[in-house]
Design an enzyme around this catalytic site. Structure first.
Site, PDB file in Angstrom:
ATOM      1  N   ASN A   9      26.500  37.866  43.735  1.00  0.00           N
ATOM      2  CA  ASN A   9      27.822  38.337  44.160  1.00  0.00           C
ATOM      3  C   ASN A   9      27.581  39.410  45.223  1.00  0.00           C
ATOM      4  O   ASN A   9      27.199  40.528  44.896  1.00  0.00           O
ATOM      5  CB  ASN A   9      28.550  38.917  42.934  1.00  0.00           C
ATOM      6  CG  ASN A   9      29.841  39.627  43.302  1.00  0.00           C
ATOM      7  OD1 ASN A   9      30.327  39.519  44.429  1.00  0.00           O
ATOM      8  ND2 ASN A   9      30.400  40.362  42.353  1.00  0.00           N
ATOM      9  N   TRP A  10      27.785  39.023  46.470  1.00  0.00           N
ATOM     10  CA  TRP A  10      27.463  39.962  47.567  1.00  0.00           C
ATOM     11  C   TRP A  10      28.511  41.066  47.695  1.00  0.00           C
ATOM     12  O   TRP A  10      28.333  42.013  48.440  1.00  0.00           O
ATOM     13  CB  TRP A  10      27.349  39.209  48.898  1.00  0.00           C
ATOM     14  CG  TRP A  10      26.207  38.231  48.972  1.00  0.00           C
ATOM     15  CD1 TRP A  10      25.349  37.887  47.960  1.00  0.00           C
ATOM     16  CD2 TRP A  10      25.793  37.474  50.119  1.00  0.00           C
ATOM     17  NE1 TRP A  10      24.438  36.961  48.416  1.00  0.00           N
ATOM     18  CE2 TRP A  10      24.684  36.694  49.726  1.00  0.00           C
ATOM     19  CE3 TRP A  10      26.252  37.376  51.435  1.00  0.00           C
ATOM     20  CZ2 TRP A  10      24.027  35.831  50.617  1.00  0.00           C
ATOM     21  CZ3 TRP A  10      25.614  36.518  52.323  1.00  0.00           C
ATOM     22  CH2 TRP A  10      24.495  35.757  51.911  1.00  0.00           C
ATOM     23  N   LYS A  11      29.628  40.916  47.014  1.00  0.00           N
ATOM     24  CA  LYS A  11      30.736  41.890  47.113  1.00  0.00           C
ATOM     25  C   LYS A  11      31.111  42.102  48.587  1.00  0.00           C
ATOM     26  O   LYS A  11      31.010  41.168  49.380  1.00  0.00           O
ATOM     27  CB  LYS A  11      30.370  43.191  46.403  1.00  0.00           C
ATOM     28  CG  LYS A  11      29.880  42.939  44.968  1.00  0.00           C
ATOM     29  CD  LYS A  11      29.784  44.176  44.135  1.00  0.00           C
ATOM     30  CE  LYS A  11      29.287  43.809  42.746  1.00  0.00           C
ATOM     31  NZ  LYS A  11      29.247  44.937  41.834  1.00  0.00           N
ATOM     32  N   HIS A  96      36.615  39.743  38.136  1.00  0.00           N
ATOM     33  CA  HIS A  96      35.523  40.719  38.221  1.00  0.00           C
ATOM     34  C   HIS A  96      36.068  42.117  37.913  1.00  0.00           C
ATOM     35  O   HIS A  96      37.212  42.430  38.239  1.00  0.00           O
ATOM     36  CB  HIS A  96      34.896  40.686  39.622  1.00  0.00           C
ATOM     37  CG  HIS A  96      33.650  41.510  39.691  1.00  0.00           C
ATOM     38  ND1 HIS A  96      33.688  42.861  39.909  1.00  0.00           N
ATOM     39  CD2 HIS A  96      32.356  41.186  39.514  1.00  0.00           C
ATOM     40  CE1 HIS A  96      32.446  43.331  39.868  1.00  0.00           C
ATOM     41  NE2 HIS A  96      31.621  42.334  39.644  1.00  0.00           N
ATOM     42  N   GLU A  98      35.718  44.870  39.285  1.00  0.00           N
ATOM     43  CA  GLU A  98      36.254  45.618  40.433  1.00  0.00           C
ATOM     44  C   GLU A  98      37.656  45.136  40.780  1.00  0.00           C
ATOM     45  O   GLU A  98      38.494  45.915  41.233  1.00  0.00           O
ATOM     46  CB  GLU A  98      35.277  45.503  41.613  1.00  0.00           C
ATOM     47  CG  GLU A  98      34.034  46.362  41.362  1.00  0.00           C
ATOM     48  CD  GLU A  98      32.729  45.775  41.840  1.00  0.00           C
ATOM     49  OE1 GLU A  98      32.742  44.913  42.734  1.00  0.00           O
ATOM     50  OE2 GLU A  98      31.679  46.176  41.294  1.00  0.00           O
ATOM     51  N   GLU A 168      30.075  41.186  31.706  1.00  0.00           N
ATOM     52  CA  GLU A 168      29.622  42.290  32.548  1.00  0.00           C
ATOM     53  C   GLU A 168      30.165  43.611  32.007  1.00  0.00           C
ATOM     54  O   GLU A 168      31.315  43.989  32.313  1.00  0.00           O
ATOM     55  CB  GLU A 168      30.111  42.095  33.983  1.00  0.00           C
ATOM     56  CG  GLU A 168      29.575  40.848  34.647  1.00  0.00           C
ATOM     57  CD  GLU A 168      29.555  40.992  36.162  1.00  0.00           C
ATOM     58  OE1 GLU A 168      28.493  40.821  36.751  1.00  0.00           O
ATOM     59  OE2 GLU A 168      30.597  41.305  36.752  1.00  0.00           O
ATOM     60  N   GLY A 174      26.344  48.151  38.851  1.00  0.00           N
ATOM     61  CA  GLY A 174      26.006  49.001  39.996  1.00  0.00           C
ATOM     62  C   GLY A 174      25.517  50.385  39.615  1.00  0.00           C
ATOM     63  O   GLY A 174      25.412  51.266  40.461  1.00  0.00           O
ATOM     64  N   SER A 214      23.433  45.376  36.726  1.00  0.00           N
ATOM     65  CA  SER A 214      22.111  45.925  37.063  1.00  0.00           C
ATOM     66  C   SER A 214      20.955  45.000  36.686  1.00  0.00           C
ATOM     67  O   SER A 214      19.893  45.455  36.261  1.00  0.00           O
ATOM     68  CB  SER A 214      21.931  47.311  36.430  1.00  0.00           C
ATOM     69  OG  SER A 214      22.905  48.209  36.946  1.00  0.00           O
ATOM     70  N   GLY A 235      24.715  41.576  41.434  1.00  0.00           N
ATOM     71  CA  GLY A 235      25.317  42.225  42.592  1.00  0.00           C
ATOM     72  C   GLY A 235      24.242  42.757  43.526  1.00  0.00           C
ATOM     73  O   GLY A 235      23.705  42.050  44.373  1.00  0.00           O
ATOM     74  N   GLY A 236      23.899  44.026  43.364  1.00  0.00           N
ATOM     75  CA  GLY A 236      22.982  44.706  44.281  1.00  0.00           C
ATOM     76  C   GLY A 236      21.700  43.945  44.584  1.00  0.00           C
ATOM     77  O   GLY A 236      21.294  43.820  45.748  1.00  0.00           O
TER      78      GLY A 236
HETATM   79  P1  PGA Z   1      25.180  44.837  39.925  1.00  0.00           P
HETATM   80  O1  PGA Z   1      26.597  44.112  39.969  1.00  0.00           O
HETATM   81  O2  PGA Z   1      24.124  43.774  39.727  1.00  0.00           O
HETATM   82  O3  PGA Z   1      25.053  45.546  41.232  1.00  0.00           O
HETATM   83  O4  PGA Z   1      25.216  45.776  38.756  1.00  0.00           O
HETATM   84  C1  PGA Z   1      26.892  43.027  39.141  1.00  0.00           C
HETATM   85  C2  PGA Z   1      28.273  42.511  39.400  1.00  0.00           C
HETATM   86  O5  PGA Z   1      29.171  43.330  39.659  1.00  0.00           O
HETATM   87  O6  PGA Z   1      28.538  41.288  39.383  1.00  0.00           O
END
Ligand code: PGA
Length: 256
Positions: A9-11, A96, A98, A168, A174, A214, A235-236
């Protein structure tokens, strides 16, 4: 046996140039032949088409990070499920944390999006997860239950093959703080039991339940080794090929 799904997930990250470079790096580095591993990346909307042209013909699949529930019309700034299939997306991430906590999406809105995307044939990655305060007050299971019930309202058992659940925990996204393998497994076990009770044993056994929060190369193996963890939403660490590929390799190692 359930297949692993490693989803990036590149956000709201990357540029046109870096999106191309990252997609190309993954296509060049990934090898999934004869494995039970699927790989997906979800770039920002403006780069979906160009990334599609890079991943075409490779095992890397394409997903979007959101969709709107209406099919078309006067909805400035929104993107329909139909547009996503039109440009070659197979998956969409919905609910998600966010979108829930920064953009204010309710279970009701997420549920409408789930139906719209299923109707278009997209596979939905439905994200659920508790806040730190929920965990600290022992509300994790009731939060997960509410989000599962709300997000999947009206979704029949026959459609569940097109749903992937991503657990999640919001406190792990993050932050660099990962749920322990035991915490992840306990939540995944709860979700699988919920699926069995609210659908049936077959649906529950077949569904992929991903862990997100993470995930990195150094912790992927122990998380993916858990009985009920069928992949990762990353994500990251999905923003650099040399960080994402080791997570894929951990799944490949466990699947063979
Ligand atoms: P993260 O994000 O790996 O940076 O913790 C995961 C996500 O939000 O899908």
């Amino acid at each position: 046996m359930r297949r692993f799904l490693i989803a990036g997930n590149w956000k709201m990250n990357s540029t046109s140039a870096s999106a191309k470079e990252l997609a190309q790096g993954l296509v060049d580095g990934v090898s999934l032949k004869d494995t039970d591993v699927e790989v997906l990346i979800s770039p920002p909307f403006p780069y979906l088409s160009q990334v599609k042209s890079i991943v075409d013909g490779s095992p890397v699949q394409l997903g979007a990070q959101n969709a709107y529930f209406e099919a078309q019309g006067a909805f400035t700034g929104e993107t329909s499920a139909d547009m996503l299939t039109d440009i070659g997306c197979s998956h969409v991430i919905l609910g998600h944390s966010e979108r829930r906590h920064v953009l204010g999406e309710s279970d009701e809105i997420i549920n409408k999006k789930v139906h719209a995307c299923l109707n278009e044939g997209l596979t939905v990655i439905l994200c659920v997860g508790e806040l730190l305060k929920d965990r600290e007050s022992n509300q994790t299971e009731s939060v997960l239950e509410t989000q599962m019930k709300g997000g999947l309202k009206g979704v029949e058992a026959g459609a569940m093959g097109k749903i992937v659940i991503a657990y999640e925990p919001v406190w792990a996204i993050g932050t660099g703080v990962t749920a322990s393998p035991e915490q992840a497994e306990a939540a995944h076990q709860f979700l699988r039991n919920w699926l069995s009770e609210n659908y049936n044993a077959e649906v529950s056994e077949q569904m992929q339940i991903l862990y997100g929060g993470s995930v990195k190369g150094s912790n992927a193996n122990e998380l993916l080794s858990q009985t009920n963890v069928d992949g990762a939403l990353v994500g990251g660490a999905s923003l650099k090929a040399d960080q994402f590929l080791p997570i894929i390799e951990a799944a490949v190692g466990l699947s063979s």
